[in-house]
Design a protein around this motif. Structure first.
Motif, PDB file in Angstrom:
ATOM      1  N   SER A 198      -0.689  60.887 -19.651  1.00 37.54           N
ATOM      2  CA  SER A 198      -0.757  59.739 -18.485  1.00 37.54           C
ATOM      3  C   SER A 198       0.001  60.373 -17.255  1.00 37.54           C
ATOM      4  O   SER A 198       0.611  61.297 -17.294  1.00 37.54           O
ATOM      5  CB  SER A 198      -0.252  58.456 -19.095  1.00 37.54           C
ATOM      6  OG  SER A 198       1.263  58.586 -18.726  1.00 37.54           O
ATOM      7  N   ALA A 252       4.009  66.511 -14.958  1.00 38.62           N
ATOM      8  CA  ALA A 252       5.025  67.235 -14.404  1.00 38.62           C
ATOM      9  C   ALA A 252       5.005  67.994 -13.231  1.00 38.62           C
ATOM     10  O   ALA A 252       4.009  68.080 -12.544  1.00 38.62           O
ATOM     11  CB  ALA A 252       5.415  68.352 -15.530  1.00 38.62           C
ATOM     12  N   THR A 263      -2.660  53.008 -16.509  1.00 41.82           N
ATOM     13  CA  THR A 263      -1.721  53.855 -16.992  1.00 41.82           C
ATOM     14  C   THR A 263      -0.592  52.761 -17.993  1.00 41.82           C
ATOM     15  O   THR A 263      -0.057  51.847 -17.284  1.00 41.82           O
ATOM     16  CB  THR A 263      -0.592  54.421 -15.992  1.00 41.82           C
ATOM     17  OG1 THR A 263      -1.461  55.175 -15.201  1.00 41.82           O
ATOM     18  CG2 THR A 263       0.760  55.283 -16.446  1.00 41.82           C
ATOM     19  N   ASN A 297       2.343  58.906 -16.140  1.00 42.06           N
ATOM     20  CA  ASN A 297       3.849  59.202 -16.402  1.00 42.06           C
ATOM     21  C   ASN A 297       4.418  60.455 -16.961  1.00 42.06           C
ATOM     22  O   ASN A 297       5.346  60.957 -17.087  1.00 42.06           O
ATOM     23  CB  ASN A 297       4.179  58.164 -17.669  1.00 42.06           C
ATOM     24  CG  ASN A 297       4.102  56.759 -16.868  1.00 42.06           C
ATOM     25  OD1 ASN A 297       4.347  56.546 -15.884  1.00 42.06           O
ATOM     26  ND2 ASN A 297       4.123  55.830 -17.968  1.00 42.06           N
ATOM     27  N   ASP A 298       3.334  61.436 -17.534  1.00 43.52           N
ATOM     28  CA  ASP A 298       3.581  62.689 -18.117  1.00 43.52           C
ATOM     29  C   ASP A 298       3.317  63.722 -17.202  1.00 43.52           C
ATOM     30  O   ASP A 298       3.351  64.980 -17.524  1.00 43.52           O
ATOM     31  CB  ASP A 298       2.844  62.548 -19.364  1.00 43.52           C
ATOM     32  CG  ASP A 298       3.058  61.671 -20.385  1.00 43.52           C
ATOM     33  OD1 ASP A 298       4.329  61.917 -20.835  1.00 43.52           O
ATOM     34  OD2 ASP A 298       2.147  60.948 -20.575  1.00 43.52           O
ATOM     35  N   ILE A 324      -2.985  66.260 -20.717  1.00 44.40           N
ATOM     36  CA  ILE A 324      -1.717  65.408 -20.046  1.00 44.40           C
ATOM     37  C   ILE A 324      -1.987  63.909 -20.237  1.00 44.40           C
ATOM     38  O   ILE A 324      -3.074  63.424 -20.152  1.00 44.40           O
ATOM     39  CB  ILE A 324      -1.506  65.495 -18.651  1.00 44.40           C
ATOM     40  CG1 ILE A 324      -1.481  67.228 -18.169  1.00 44.40           C
ATOM     41  CG2 ILE A 324      -0.259  64.983 -18.024  1.00 44.40           C
ATOM     42  CD1 ILE A 324      -1.630  67.366 -16.428  1.00 44.40           C
TER      43      ILE A 324
END
Ligand code: AMP
Length: 125
Positions: free
Chosen positions: A53, A58, A92, A55-56, A51
């Motif tokens: 960061s 889910a 990040t 931000n990614d 994954i």
């Protein structure tokens, strides 16, 4: 579950292709010593799954996120900083100087720290 990305440095550490000083492993995360420690104790906690960061992350990664946090306390105990104190930092994006795009929590400690954590500007690691 492991979903590797062949050009990701930390996926290659997960697979064993690149050696690292791994000090903790479970079905979801590994923890290994940072190659350039910034404090006397500096360990990276990463998910086995690629994954990029925070931000990614889910919604289906909720458990993985929890496993990273749970590992922090376990590893802190292992390296002797659970009681003295530590930080878990997730750089990040660009302004935070993220350089490896596979989520990693920097578990840092072993010395008295200051606050705020950005007294100077640094553009290098
Ligand atoms: P960041 O800048 O937040 O993306 O952090 C990446 C971290 O990975 C830095 O603290 C690096 O010192 C560390 N690092 C890079 N390559 C390795 C490696 N092969 N083994 C252990 N740590 C590494």
């Amino acid at each position: 579950m492991t979903q590797e990305k062949s050009d990701c440095l930390f996926c290659r550490i997960v697979s064993g292709e690149i050696p690292a000083s791994i000090i903790y492993r479970n079905d979801h995360v590994i923890a290994f010593r940072d190659i350039t420690p910034v404090t006397p104790q500096h360990v990276l906690i990463i998910p086995l799954k690629h994954i990029a960061s925070l931000n990614d992350l889910a919604p289906e990664d909720e458990a993985i996120a929890g496993h990273i946090l749970l590992a922090a306390g376990v590893v802190a105990e292992m390296i002797g900083i659970r009681q003295s104190g530590y930080r878990l930092v997730f750089n990040t994006g660009k302004e935070a100087l993220q350089s490896v795009f596979h989520i990693h929590g920097h578990l840092i400690g072993g010395q008295q720290m200051g606050w705020p954590p950005f007294p100077g500007l640094s553009t290098q690691h």
